[in-house]
Design a protein around this motif. Structure first.
Motif, mmCIF file in Angstrom:
data_model
loop_
_atom_site.group_PDB
_atom_site.id
_atom_site.type_symbol
_atom_site.label_atom_id
_atom_site.label_comp_id
_atom_site.label_asym_id
_atom_site.label_seq_id
_atom_site.Cartn_x
_atom_site.Cartn_y
_atom_site.Cartn_z
ATOM 1 N N GLY A 150 0.625 -0.998 -0.148
ATOM 2 C CA GLY A 150 -0.188 -0.090 -0.257
ATOM 3 C C GLY A 150 1.242 1.206 0.219
ATOM 4 O O GLY A 150 2.129 1.451 0.307
ATOM 5 N N ARG A 151 0.382 2.315 -0.974
ATOM 6 C CA ARG A 151 0.921 3.054 -1.288
ATOM 7 C C ARG A 151 1.049 4.234 0.897
ATOM 8 O O ARG A 151 0.327 4.146 1.901
ATOM 9 N N GLY A 152 2.520 4.247 1.007
ATOM 10 C CA GLY A 152 2.658 5.308 2.346
ATOM 11 C C GLY A 152 3.688 3.801 3.583
ATOM 12 O O GLY A 152 3.809 4.084 4.513
ATOM 13 N N TRP A 153 3.551 3.007 2.937
ATOM 14 C CA TRP A 153 3.997 1.547 3.560
ATOM 15 C C TRP A 153 5.713 0.841 2.635
ATOM 16 O O TRP A 153 5.576 0.876 2.136
ATOM 17 N N PRO A 154 6.355 1.403 3.428
ATOM 18 C CA PRO A 154 7.700 0.526 3.037
ATOM 19 C C PRO A 154 7.732 -0.641 2.270
ATOM 20 O O PRO A 154 9.044 -0.727 1.368
ATOM 21 N N ASP A 155 6.938 -1.787 2.686
ATOM 22 C CA ASP A 155 7.598 -2.654 2.158
ATOM 23 C C ASP A 155 5.721 -3.821 2.709
ATOM 24 O O ASP A 155 4.554 -2.728 2.626
ATOM 25 N N ALA A 156 5.844 -4.811 2.420
ATOM 26 C CA ALA A 156 4.487 -5.492 2.253
ATOM 27 C C ALA A 156 3.681 -5.395 3.094
ATOM 28 O O ALA A 156 3.987 -5.336 4.757
ATOM 29 N N ILE A 157 2.371 -5.113 3.365
ATOM 30 C CA ILE A 157 1.784 -5.098 4.146
ATOM 31 C C ILE A 157 0.735 -6.652 4.948
ATOM 32 O O ILE A 157 1.257 -6.428 6.409
ATOM 33 N N VAL A 158 0.626 -7.218 4.033
ATOM 34 C CA VAL A 158 0.066 -8.638 3.944
ATOM 35 C C VAL A 158 1.473 -9.687 3.854
ATOM 36 O O VAL A 158 1.161 -8.860 2.393
ATOM 37 N N ARG A 159 1.144 -10.675 4.109
ATOM 38 C CA ARG A 159 2.536 -11.644 3.140
ATOM 39 C C ARG A 159 0.876 -13.279 4.211
ATOM 40 O O ARG A 159 0.164 -13.162 4.464
ATOM 41 N N GLY A 160 0.308 -14.112 3.088
ATOM 42 C CA GLY A 160 -0.079 -15.010 2.762
ATOM 43 C C GLY A 160 -0.042 -16.168 1.864
ATOM 44 O O GLY A 160 1.148 -16.059 0.758
ATOM 45 N N GLY A 161 -0.393 -16.677 1.701
ATOM 46 C CA GLY A 161 -0.437 -18.485 0.774
ATOM 47 C C GLY A 161 -0.156 -19.367 1.579
ATOM 48 O O GLY A 161 -1.102 -19.807 2.379
ATOM 49 N N ARG A 162 0.187 -20.968 0.570
ATOM 50 C CA ARG A 162 -0.517 -21.619 0.656
ATOM 51 C C ARG A 162 0.706 -22.901 1.328
ATOM 52 O O ARG A 162 1.913 -22.551 0.866
#
Length: 387
Positions: free
Chosen positions: A281-293
């Motif tokens: 998201g704009r304004g965050w230096p890295d991923a806000i959410v991570r996920g997966g299988r």
């Protein structure tokens, strides 16, 4: 040398009233969203034996976990650094249900070291997991729920990146570099093409086409067209074919204009078994959410299950938003008049914040803006504007 007793350890912080209130509101709203989608709330303990915390082969999780000795059993315990393995244990060992299970959770986790220069070591992790279904529909629901969570929080201009560790895994295995996988993954993560070239120049026995594919991998990012490019640029290995097909299925099911592909995003390589994703998201230096299988994570507990999910840090989400606004409130005096007490109770039942000021005192409150007050008017307690 003396140390102030209020000084906190590095990368740990207090949360002050307005921010704490917003984080709690986000927690409640997201958990309500998950419940409305059929996810059941679970609450695992803050600490447990490391045998069950370290599910799978995630070295990152082991390094991030603070350890202590249980004074009752003498066994090593860990303060959880991630709740996903705990939820997998609950699904596999305690619930032991047949068919699909949807679980959600929220709680504090502690990291031994910050994950970045601006990161805190204590996170308020919230997330959702689906167990018992291997089809892409479960991945799709998890991704949509993660996007809905950020929309609920007011995060704008989000972008979704997809990857599949099957691509890099197939290439590393074909190169015979399993023992050097950590070095290869680090170079891929940094998109360090010169470093990759130097590695392969110094390593014998790596087929030229496999080395070329690994060097090409950092450039394979962009929109859904990257999948077509990757299919022609990478070796025709079964693991790569399956991974690219899984990604194509999800891209076609999602809004293609908001989806990106990054085949060198290898975070979670030793954990994820299928499609992984990150939301920015704009304004965050890295991923806000991570996920997966992460299929078969429950095998450590005697029951292998298909699994997919996501998590985010509510403190991180809130910190990237505009400063929390103070709440509107009613100022009221403090006395023994029963009519005043009844009026205050009624206002609070109607959802108003009412703060009663003790006699002869002043209050410094940043959390509330007093735009109304209770005053006595001809024997009746009435609301009047303070403006």
């Amino acid at each position: 040398m003396t140390t102030s007793n209020w000084l906190l350890p590095e990368h740990l912080s207090d949360i002050l009233p307005a921010e704490a209130r917003r984080i709690e509101e986000l927690r409640r709203a997201m958990l309500d969203l998950y419940r409305n989608c059929g996810f059941e709330l679970v609450a695992p303990p803050l600490v447990e034996y490391t045998d069950s915390l370290f599910v799978g082969n995630s070295q990152d999780l082991k390094l991030q976990t603070n350890k202590l000795v249980d004074q009752l059993s003498g066994r090593t315990m860990g303060v959880r650094a991630d709740m996903t393995s705990q939820v997998a244990r609950i699904d596999a060992h305690l619930l032991n249900r047949e068919g699909v299970a949807r679980l959600c959770y929220c709680g504090s986790v502690l990291h031994a070291r910050p994950s970045g220069l601006l990161a805190d070591r204590e996170l308020l992790q919230i997330g959702a997991e689906i167990y018992g279904y291997s089809g892409y529909e479960a991945d799709l629901q998890i991704i949509q729920l993660a996007l809905d969570s950020l929309a609920l929080a007011g995060v704008q201009n989000t972008s979704l990146d997809l990857n599949h560790p099957g691509v890099s895994r197939a290439l590393i295995e074909a190169a015979g570099l399993q023992e050097q996988a950590g070095e290869v993954l680090s170079l891929l993560k940094e998109k360090d093409v010169p470093g990759l070239r130097q590695l392969f120049e110094a390593t014998t026995g790596v087929p030229d086409d496999i080395a070329a594919a690994l060097i090409r991998l950092p450039s394979l990012y962009g929109d859904g067209n990257v999948l077509t490019e990757a299919a022609s640029a990478l070796p025709d290995l079964p693991g790569i074919r399956a991974a690219l097909q899984a990604l194509r299925t999800l891209v076609d099911a999602l809004d293609a204009t908001s989806v990106g592909i990054d085949l060198a995003d290898v975070k979670g390589y030793d954990y994820h078994s299928g499609v992984s994703f990150a939301i920015f998201g704009r304004g965050w230096p890295d991923a806000i959410v991570r996920g997966g299988r992460y299929d078969n994570a429950g095998s450590s507990f005697g029951r292998a299950r298909a699994a997919t999910g996501f998590s985010l840090d509510l403190r991180k989400v809130s910190a990237g938003l505009a400063p929390a606004e103070p709440s509107r409130a009613v100022r009221a005096p403090w006395n023994s008049d029963p009519a005043l007490g009844e009026k205050v109770r009624q206002l609070r039942q109607d959802g108003n914040v009412v703060v009663q000021f003790f006699p002869g005192t002043t209050q410094s409150i940043d959390e509330f803006v007093f735009d109304r007050e209770l005053v006595s008017d001809n024997g009746q307690w009435v609301l009047k504007s303070t403006n």
